[in-house]
Scaffold this motif. Structure first.
Motif, PDB file in Angstrom:
ATOM      1  N   PHE A   1       0.816  -1.210   0.000  1.00  0.00           N
ATOM      2  CA  PHE A   1       0.000   0.000   0.000  1.00  0.00           C
ATOM      3  C   PHE A   1       0.852   1.263   0.000  1.00  0.00           C
ATOM      4  O   PHE A   1       2.064   1.226   0.199  1.00  0.00           O
TER       5      PHE A   1
ATOM      6  N   ASN B   1       2.191  -0.028   5.987  1.00  0.00           N
ATOM      7  CA  ASN B   1       1.268  -0.377   7.069  1.00  0.00           C
ATOM      8  C   ASN B   1       1.734  -1.617   7.834  1.00  0.00           C
ATOM      9  O   ASN B   1       1.029  -2.609   7.912  1.00  0.00           O
ATOM     10  N   ALA B   2       2.932  -1.517   8.397  1.00  0.00           N
ATOM     11  CA  ALA B   2       3.428  -2.597   9.250  1.00  0.00           C
ATOM     12  C   ALA B   2       2.503  -2.745  10.450  1.00  0.00           C
ATOM     13  O   ALA B   2       1.952  -1.764  10.934  1.00  0.00           O
ATOM     14  N   PHE B   3       2.341  -4.000  10.912  1.00  0.00           N
ATOM     15  CA  PHE B   3       1.551  -4.223  12.112  1.00  0.00           C
ATOM     16  C   PHE B   3       2.329  -3.746  13.331  1.00  0.00           C
ATOM     17  O   PHE B   3       3.557  -3.749  13.320  1.00  0.00           O
ATOM     18  N   PRO B   4       1.625  -3.370  14.398  1.00  0.00           N
ATOM     19  CA  PRO B   4       2.325  -2.982  15.633  1.00  0.00           C
ATOM     20  C   PRO B   4       2.867  -4.202  16.360  1.00  0.00           C
ATOM     21  O   PRO B   4       2.585  -4.420  17.523  1.00  0.00           O
TER      22      PRO B   4
ATOM     23  N   TYR C   1       3.457 -13.293  10.042  1.00  0.00           N
ATOM     24  CA  TYR C   1       1.996 -13.208  10.106  1.00  0.00           C
ATOM     25  C   TYR C   1       1.330 -13.999   8.983  1.00  0.00           C
ATOM     26  O   TYR C   1       0.463 -14.844   9.238  1.00  0.00           O
ATOM     27  N   GLY C   2       1.734 -13.711   7.743  1.00  0.00           N
ATOM     28  CA  GLY C   2       1.102 -14.367   6.601  1.00  0.00           C
ATOM     29  C   GLY C   2       1.259 -15.879   6.649  1.00  0.00           C
ATOM     30  O   GLY C   2       0.263 -16.616   6.581  1.00  0.00           O
TER      31      GLY C   2
ATOM     32  N   ARG D   1       1.782 -17.774   9.134  1.00  0.00           N
ATOM     33  CA  ARG D   1       0.999 -18.326  10.249  1.00  0.00           C
ATOM     34  C   ARG D   1      -0.463 -18.427   9.879  1.00  0.00           C
ATOM     35  O   ARG D   1      -1.132 -19.414  10.162  1.00  0.00           O
ATOM     36  N   VAL D   2      -0.970 -17.361   9.231  1.00  0.00           N
ATOM     37  CA  VAL D   2      -2.362 -17.366   8.803  1.00  0.00           C
ATOM     38  C   VAL D   2      -2.632 -18.558   7.896  1.00  0.00           C
ATOM     39  O   VAL D   2      -3.695 -19.169   7.926  1.00  0.00           O
TER      40      VAL D   2
ATOM     41  N   ASN E   1       3.356 -23.065  11.403  1.00  0.00           N
ATOM     42  CA  ASN E   1       3.601 -22.670  12.789  1.00  0.00           C
ATOM     43  C   ASN E   1       4.935 -23.140  13.343  1.00  0.00           C
ATOM     44  O   ASN E   1       5.314 -22.740  14.433  1.00  0.00           O
TER      45      ASN E   1
ATOM     46  N   ASN F   1       9.830  -3.705  17.864  1.00  0.00           N
ATOM     47  CA  ASN F   1       8.550  -3.328  17.279  1.00  0.00           C
ATOM     48  C   ASN F   1       8.775  -2.653  15.921  1.00  0.00           C
ATOM     49  O   ASN F   1       9.556  -1.719  15.797  1.00  0.00           O
TER      50      ASN F   1
ATOM     51  N   LEU G   1       7.080  -0.653  14.285  1.00  0.00           N
ATOM     52  CA  LEU G   1       6.688   0.752  14.146  1.00  0.00           C
ATOM     53  C   LEU G   1       7.864   1.685  14.430  1.00  0.00           C
ATOM     54  O   LEU G   1       7.807   2.866  14.113  1.00  0.00           O
ATOM     55  N   GLY G   2       8.935   1.145  15.011  1.00  0.00           N
ATOM     56  CA  GLY G   2      10.097   1.979  15.293  1.00  0.00           C
ATOM     57  C   GLY G   2      11.062   2.086  14.115  1.00  0.00           C
ATOM     58  O   GLY G   2      12.074   2.777  14.217  1.00  0.00           O
TER      59      GLY G   2
ATOM     60  N   ARG H   1       6.898  -8.887   3.946  1.00  0.00           N
ATOM     61  CA  ARG H   1       5.757  -9.570   4.541  1.00  0.00           C
ATOM     62  C   ARG H   1       4.891 -10.196   3.449  1.00  0.00           C
ATOM     63  O   ARG H   1       4.372 -11.299   3.603  1.00  0.00           O
ATOM     64  N   MET H   2       4.772  -9.446   2.332  1.00  0.00           N
ATOM     65  CA  MET H   2       3.993  -9.975   1.216  1.00  0.00           C
ATOM     66  C   MET H   2       4.714 -11.167   0.583  1.00  0.00           C
ATOM     67  O   MET H   2       4.093 -12.189   0.269  1.00  0.00           O
TER      68      MET H   2
END
Lengths: 257, 308
Positions: A97, A101-104, A113-114, A116-117, A121, A150, A152-153, A166-167
């Motif tokens: 995007f 938009n990284a997750f916190p 994340y992806g 795992r979804v 695991n 984190n 966001l830093g 991540r994608m």
């Protein structure tokens, strides 16, 4: 594939007579476009021309907006995407995007994340994926000792790279990028463009941008949109040097937009 | 220009006075509780060595005594342990029911409902938050109590379980409503990012939205706790009210708040019993204060780890 590759090369993703509506407003009008495999296709045009809407309909992200519906066909490897499970589609057609938009969450958890979804695991497997994805966006050396930090830093550029990593972690086939550099400074923009050139060897990339220089620098094919219609599509060098339509010429010569 | 400045000053005075007034009232209540409560522990007026009911209490006996029996023939007992445990057990059980239900409800409202339905459901939830507790007590007394007695085959449905279920019902709307607000302010970009990776709406809610809304949900839970621990009327009606340490879900229970409500009217004015009830009130105040401080600290820690 050479940047001069023909428009006739095999299409990974294509639309046929695609129209997209938001309620009664028609944002995309009868667009037929083919995105060649392992190449970068740029979609350019002034604000509000429907280029982001077109992009978001390719992985059905436009459905998050209430009242959105489409008419026409979108084909991934020749198969209508509405015959695929939407979650499977979005796994195969990833998206980055405008704003990073990284997750916190931590750097590691962002990338994991992806996977795992999608049911991975095992820690060892996740560690491999995180390392491979960060290496692919050339963040590994910078972040390998800060995986627990984190996300966001991080700086804007690092975060946007992280979003691309991540994608990549869910092993998509097509990458959709919605103005991925508009929140970045010029140096970071060049870095991301370099990265895209590397990635196109394995992925089919579609990038929406209002930055014509960027389109000219990075893409192999370019589509020009205006008021919801695809005015012209061709190789990037052809669009920028010998545009067929006066509107295209006006736009790329900077007379409007 | 001048008029605007006067208006400006007027508004500022108005706000300051109100703020000070609110703080002063709170402080006043605290001082009042402390001043009355403390008199249960210091001999005031005549101590009749023949009459045990005029003996001041010891702090240790009050805090750690296992029996609360002010009307005992002979030596009255003022141990708050059964009452304290009563309050804590019913509240904790209530939250065990209300937290998962409340958060699940909030996720459903925030993530799945749209437009008019959302507004209607949210309004209904908030309406229920203001429901008179005595009416909920009626429900517990006439419906839930007999039902529990029949289902679990116990002599009385007025017990720990009944009180906890009612408290859960009463703290649910607060938890749902505040959690929903917290979920709603999570940036839309997180949802987009998760969906674009092929996550389903539920996975997104559990793995991204809920963690991002953690501090707000914590605040919701603390408000729910406050509602449950302070509730008096409904508990009074359904808890059975025997001041014993309950051994099972089906034992009667007495909380701090209901003890004050039951006994304040029947205690002699300015007696040890009377002052002991104020001391109970002070304990209640301390519980509220500490839970708020803990929540505040947790929320502050969350905020630090989330911002840049």
């Amino acid at each position: 594939m050479s940047p001069e590759g023909s428009v006739n090369s095999p299409a990974k993703l294509a639309t046929k007579n695609l129209s997209v509506f938001y309620g009664s407003f028609q944002a995309v009008i009868d667009v037929g476009i083919e995105f060649p495999a392992c190449a970068i296709t740029a979609i350019i045009g002034p604000s509000g021309c429907g280029k982001s809407t077109l992009l978001r309909s390719l992985n059905r992200m436009n459905e998050l907006i209430e009242g959105a519906k489409i008419r026409g066909e979108i084909l991934l490897d020749g198969k209508n995407i509405y015959q695929l499970n939407v979650l499977e589609l979005r796994k195969r057609v990833g998206m980055v995007f405008q704003r990073p938009n990284a997750f916190p969450l931590s750097v590691f958890d962002n990338i994991a994340y992806g996977p795992r979804v999608h049911g991975i695991n095992r820690r060892q497997k996740l560690t491999e994926i995180v390392e491979r994805s960060l290496k692919a966006v050339r963040l590994w050396d910078e972040l390998k000792d800060r995986l627990d930090q984190n996300a966001l830093g991080l700086t804007d550029e690092q975060r946007q790279r992280l979003c691309i990593a991540r994608m990549l972690a869910v092993e998509p086939e097509v990458l959709l990028l919605d103005e991925p550099c508009s929140a970045l400074d010029p140096i970071a923009t060049l870095h991301i463009e370099d990265l895209l050139r590397q990635l196109k060897e394995k992925y089919t990339i579609v990038i929406v941008t209002h930055n014509m220089q960027q389109a000219a620098r990075v893409s192999d094919f370019t589509g020009f949109m205006l008021l919801g219609k695809l005015i012209e599509f061709g190789t990037t060098s052809q669009i920028f040097t010998r545009p067929q339509h006066p509107e295209t010429e006006n736009y790329i010569s900077g007379r409007f937009g | 220009m001048k008029r605007r400045r006067i208006a400006d000053r007027g508004v500022r005075v108005l706000f300051s006075v109100n703020a000070v007034l609110a703080a002063a009232v709170l402080l006043g209540i605290l001082i009042f509780l402390l001043a009355y409560g403390i008199r249960a522990f210091i001999p005031a007026g005549a101590v009749d060595p023949e009459d045990p009911s005029t003996q001041p209490l010891t702090l240790g006996g009050f805090l750690f005594g296992a029996s609360w029996n002010p009307d005992a023939y002979g030596q009255p007992e003022y141990g708050i342990v059964p009452l304290l445990l009563g309050s804590l057990i019913t509240t904790v059980l209530a939250l065990l029911i209300a937290i998962p239900m409340g958060i699940a409800g909030a996720v459903f409202i925030a993530e799945r409902l749209r437009g008019g339905v959302r507004v209607a459901v949210k309004m209904a939830v908030e309406l229920f938050a203001g429901f008179p507790s005595v009416v909920i007590g009626f429900f517990g007394l006439l419906v839930l109590g007999p039902a529990l007695a029949r289902v679990f085959n116990v002599p009385s449905g007025l017990n720990v379980l009944n009180a906890s279920v009612l408290l859960a019902l009463m703290s649910l709307p607060t938890i749902i409503s505040v959690s929903d607000d917290a979920l709603r302010v999570v940036p839309h970009s997180y949802r987009e990012a998760a969906y674009a990776l092929g996550a389903s709406p539920w996975t997104t809610a559990i793995r991204v939205i809920l963690p991002a809304a953690r501090s707000g949900i914590l605040a919701a839970v603390m408000l729910g706790f406050g509602r449950a621990v302070g509730e008096t009327m409904a508990v009074l009606m359904v808890a059975g009210n025997a001041p014993i340490i309950p051994r099972s879900l089906f034992d009667p229970v007495r909380t701090i708040t209901t003890t004050i409500a039951i006994e304040l009217g029947e205690s002699a004015f300015n007696s040890i019993h009377f002052f002991a009830l104020f001391a109970l009130g002070f304990i209640l105040f301390l519980i509220a204060l500490f839970t708020n401080l803990i929540a505040e600290a947790l929320i502050r820690r969350e905020k630090r780890s989330f911002t840049l």
